[in-house]
Design a protein around this motif. Structure first.
Motif, PDB file in Angstrom:
ATOM      1  N   GLY A 150       0.820  -1.210   0.000  1.00 44.49           N
ATOM      2  CA  GLY A 150       0.000   0.000   0.000  1.00 44.49           C
ATOM      3  C   GLY A 150       0.848   1.252   0.000  1.00 44.49           C
ATOM      4  N   THR A 151       1.876   1.267   0.800  1.00 45.14           N
ATOM      5  CA  THR A 151       2.781   2.416   0.853  1.00 45.14           C
ATOM      6  C   THR A 151       3.497   2.601  -0.483  1.00 45.14           C
ATOM      7  OG1 THR A 151       3.122   1.990   3.211  1.00 45.14           O
ATOM      8  CG2 THR A 151       4.699   3.431   2.126  1.00 45.14           C
ATOM      9  N   LEU A 152       3.982   1.514  -1.030  1.00 42.94           N
ATOM     10  CA  LEU A 152       4.664   1.569  -2.316  1.00 42.94           C
ATOM     11  C   LEU A 152       3.728   2.056  -3.420  1.00 42.94           C
ATOM     12  CD1 LEU A 152       7.275   0.949  -3.913  1.00 42.94           C
ATOM     13  CD2 LEU A 152       6.333  -1.334  -4.288  1.00 42.94           C
TER      14      LEU A 152
ATOM     15  N   ILE B  98      -5.512  -1.949  -5.189  1.00 40.47           N
ATOM     16  CA  ILE B  98      -6.845  -2.380  -4.753  1.00 40.47           C
ATOM     17  C   ILE B  98      -7.240  -3.678  -5.453  1.00 40.47           C
ATOM     18  CG2 ILE B  98      -9.299  -1.772  -4.825  1.00 40.47           C
ATOM     19  CD1 ILE B  98      -8.407   1.163  -4.417  1.00 40.47           C
ATOM     20  N   MET B  99      -7.001  -3.769  -6.746  1.00 39.60           N
ATOM     21  CA  MET B  99      -7.356  -4.980  -7.484  1.00 39.60           C
ATOM     22  C   MET B  99      -6.543  -6.184  -7.004  1.00 39.60           C
ATOM     23  SD  MET B  99      -9.817  -4.071  -9.285  1.00 39.60           S
ATOM     24  CE  MET B  99     -10.045  -5.541 -10.224  1.00 39.60           C
ATOM     25  N   LEU B 100      -5.256  -5.998  -6.762  1.00 39.83           N
ATOM     26  CA  LEU B 100      -4.435  -7.099  -6.243  1.00 39.83           C
ATOM     27  C   LEU B 100      -4.886  -7.498  -4.841  1.00 39.83           C
ATOM     28  CD1 LEU B 100      -0.870  -6.117  -7.467  1.00 39.83           C
ATOM     29  CD2 LEU B 100      -2.296  -8.003  -8.265  1.00 39.83           C
ATOM     30  N   GLY B 101      -5.301  -6.533  -4.049  1.00 39.65           N
ATOM     31  CA  GLY B 101      -5.823  -6.839  -2.720  1.00 39.65           C
ATOM     32  C   GLY B 101      -7.078  -7.688  -2.789  1.00 39.65           C
TER      33      GLY B 101
ATOM     34  N   ILE C  49      -7.943  -9.674  -5.254  1.00 43.29           N
ATOM     35  CA  ILE C  49      -7.541 -10.999  -5.721  1.00 43.29           C
ATOM     36  C   ILE C  49      -6.911 -11.805  -4.588  1.00 43.29           C
ATOM     37  CG2 ILE C  49      -5.916 -12.208  -7.246  1.00 43.29           C
ATOM     38  CD1 ILE C  49      -6.421  -9.925  -9.276  1.00 43.29           C
ATOM     39  N   LEU C  50      -6.060 -11.178  -3.799  1.00 43.20           N
ATOM     40  CA  LEU C  50      -5.419 -11.875  -2.679  1.00 43.20           C
ATOM     41  C   LEU C  50      -6.446 -12.346  -1.651  1.00 43.20           C
ATOM     42  CD1 LEU C  50      -2.784 -12.724  -1.286  1.00 43.20           C
ATOM     43  CD2 LEU C  50      -2.778 -10.496  -0.172  1.00 43.20           C
ATOM     44  N   ILE C  51      -7.402 -11.506  -1.331  1.00 44.14           N
ATOM     45  CA  ILE C  51      -8.449 -11.885  -0.374  1.00 44.14           C
ATOM     46  C   ILE C  51      -9.273 -13.042  -0.930  1.00 44.14           C
ATOM     47  CG2 ILE C  51     -10.594 -11.096   0.708  1.00 44.14           C
ATOM     48  CD1 ILE C  51      -9.215  -8.322   0.953  1.00 44.14           C
ATOM     49  N   SER C  52      -9.616 -12.983  -2.219  1.00 45.01           N
ATOM     50  CA  SER C  52     -10.394 -14.053  -2.845  1.00 45.01           C
ATOM     51  C   SER C  52      -9.643 -15.379  -2.812  1.00 45.01           C
ATOM     52  CB  SER C  52     -10.735 -13.700  -4.289  1.00 45.01           C
ATOM     53  OG  SER C  52     -11.516 -12.541  -4.337  1.00 45.01           O
ATOM     54  N   LEU C  53      -8.359 -15.346  -3.167  1.00 44.77           N
ATOM     55  CA  LEU C  53      -7.574 -16.575  -3.156  1.00 44.77           C
ATOM     56  C   LEU C  53      -7.413 -17.143  -1.750  1.00 44.77           C
ATOM     57  CD1 LEU C  53      -4.830 -15.702  -5.774  1.00 44.77           C
ATOM     58  CD2 LEU C  53      -6.725 -17.299  -6.030  1.00 44.77           C
ATOM     59  N   THR C  54      -7.282 -16.273  -0.765  1.00 43.08           N
ATOM     60  CA  THR C  54      -7.190 -16.733   0.616  1.00 43.08           C
ATOM     61  C   THR C  54      -8.485 -17.402   1.051  1.00 43.08           C
ATOM     62  OG1 THR C  54      -5.631 -14.966   1.117  1.00 43.08           O
ATOM     63  CG2 THR C  54      -6.697 -16.025   2.986  1.00 43.08           C
ATOM     64  N   ASN C  55      -9.619 -16.805   0.689  1.00 41.63           N
ATOM     65  CA  ASN C  55     -10.911 -17.398   1.030  1.00 41.63           C
ATOM     66  C   ASN C  55     -11.108 -18.743   0.353  1.00 41.63           C
ATOM     67  OD1 ASN C  55     -11.618 -15.275   2.678  1.00 41.63           O
ATOM     68  ND2 ASN C  55     -12.720 -14.179   1.076  1.00 41.63           N
ATOM     69  N   ILE C  56     -10.699 -18.854  -0.897  1.00 44.09           N
ATOM     70  CA  ILE C  56     -10.796 -20.128  -1.611  1.00 44.09           C
ATOM     71  C   ILE C  56      -9.930 -21.181  -0.934  1.00 44.09           C
ATOM     72  CG2 ILE C  56     -10.179 -21.300  -3.768  1.00 44.09           C
ATOM     73  CD1 ILE C  56     -11.019 -18.691  -5.202  1.00 44.09           C
ATOM     74  N   SER C  57      -8.730 -20.805  -0.538  1.00 42.55           N
ATOM     75  CA  SER C  57      -7.822 -21.742   0.132  1.00 42.55           C
ATOM     76  C   SER C  57      -8.404 -22.240   1.448  1.00 42.55           C
ATOM     77  CB  SER C  57      -6.473 -21.076   0.368  1.00 42.55           C
ATOM     78  OG  SER C  57      -5.632 -21.897   1.113  1.00 42.55           O
ATOM     79  N   VAL C  58      -8.944 -21.325   2.249  1.00 47.34           N
ATOM     80  CA  VAL C  58      -9.533 -21.706   3.536  1.00 47.34           C
ATOM     81  C   VAL C  58     -10.726 -22.638   3.321  1.00 47.34           C
ATOM     82  CG1 VAL C  58     -10.811 -20.805   5.523  1.00 47.34           C
ATOM     83  CG2 VAL C  58      -8.711 -19.680   4.773  1.00 47.34           C
TER      84      VAL C  58
ATOM     85  N   PHE D 239       1.082   3.891  -3.116  1.00 46.10           N
ATOM     86  CA  PHE D 239       0.726   5.296  -2.908  1.00 46.10           C
ATOM     87  C   PHE D 239       1.775   6.216  -3.525  1.00 46.10           C
ATOM     88  CE2 PHE D 239       0.929   9.194  -0.355  1.00 46.10           C
ATOM     89  CZ  PHE D 239      -0.359   9.668  -0.563  1.00 46.10           C
ATOM     90  N   PHE D 240       3.041   5.892  -3.319  1.00 51.55           N
ATOM     91  CA  PHE D 240       4.111   6.743  -3.829  1.00 51.55           C
ATOM     92  C   PHE D 240       4.319   6.584  -5.341  1.00 51.55           C
ATOM     93  CE2 PHE D 240       5.439   6.665   0.694  1.00 51.55           C
ATOM     94  CZ  PHE D 240       5.333   8.037   0.922  1.00 51.55           C
ATOM     95  N   THR D 241       3.955   5.426  -5.884  1.00 48.98           N
ATOM     96  CA  THR D 241       4.128   5.229  -7.325  1.00 48.98           C
ATOM     97  C   THR D 241       2.869   5.587  -8.105  1.00 48.98           C
ATOM     98  OG1 THR D 241       3.499   2.908  -7.166  1.00 48.98           O
ATOM     99  CG2 THR D 241       5.857   3.426  -7.026  1.00 48.98           C
ATOM    100  N   GLY D 242       1.755   5.835  -7.430  1.00 44.36           N
ATOM    101  CA  GLY D 242       0.520   6.210  -8.106  1.00 44.36           C
ATOM    102  C   GLY D 242      -0.284   5.047  -8.640  1.00 44.36           C
ATOM    103  N   GLU D 243      -0.027   3.857  -8.176  1.00 45.14           N
ATOM    104  CA  GLU D 243      -0.718   2.654  -8.645  1.00 45.14           C
ATOM    105  C   GLU D 243      -1.786   2.203  -7.640  1.00 45.14           C
ATOM    106  OE1 GLU D 243      -0.397   1.129 -11.528  1.00 45.14           O
ATOM    107  OE2 GLU D 243       1.178   2.451 -12.248  1.00 45.14           O
ATOM    108  N   ILE D 244      -2.635   3.098  -7.226  1.00 48.23           N
ATOM    109  CA  ILE D 244      -3.642   2.782  -6.212  1.00 48.23           C
ATOM    110  C   ILE D 244      -4.651   1.753  -6.733  1.00 48.23           C
ATOM    111  CG2 ILE D 244      -5.482   3.752  -4.774  1.00 48.23           C
ATOM    112  CD1 ILE D 244      -2.671   4.565  -3.916  1.00 48.23           C
ATOM    113  N   VAL D 245      -5.123   1.922  -7.973  1.00 49.82           N
ATOM    114  CA  VAL D 245      -6.119   0.997  -8.533  1.00 49.82           C
ATOM    115  C   VAL D 245      -5.540  -0.413  -8.635  1.00 49.82           C
ATOM    116  CG1 VAL D 245      -7.535   0.487 -10.549  1.00 49.82           C
ATOM    117  CG2 VAL D 245      -7.303   2.844  -9.762  1.00 49.82           C
ATOM    118  N   THR D 246      -4.307  -0.517  -9.065  1.00 52.35           N
ATOM    119  CA  THR D 246      -3.656  -1.825  -9.154  1.00 52.35           C
ATOM    120  C   THR D 246      -3.551  -2.460  -7.770  1.00 52.35           C
ATOM    121  OG1 THR D 246      -2.367  -1.058 -11.030  1.00 52.35           O
ATOM    122  CG2 THR D 246      -1.573  -3.037  -9.911  1.00 52.35           C
TER     123      THR D 246
END
Length: 65
Positions: free
Chosen positions: A14-16, A27-30, A32-41, A18-25
């Motif tokens: 998130g910090t990285l 959020i989308m990766l977040g 995807i990560l949450i979805s994959l974690t839920n699928i794994s559980v 913010f400084f690079t301007g890739e907020i949308v990316t």
């Protein structure tokens, strides 16, 4: 990985982003990560139930024979 490591990883990305301007990316990766974690559980819970059923049926089969 446990939740603490996920949290630290999330904060670092998130910090990285913010400084690079890739907020949308970020959020989308977040999402995807949450979805994959839920699928794994969910898959781990299904495997646990299947193992319990298998053990129960093996024991029931031994008793019948």
């Amino acid at each position: 990985m446990n939740n603490l490591l996920y949290t630290l990883y999330f904060i670092a990305l998130g910090t990285l982003s913010f400084f690079t301007g890739e907020i949308v990316t970020f959020i989308m990766l977040g999402i995807i990560l949450i979805s994959l974690t839920n699928i794994s559980v969910t898959l781990k819970e299904i495997l646990k139930v299947q193992k319990q059923k298998s053990k129960y049926f093996r024991e029931a089969r031994i008793i019948v024979e």
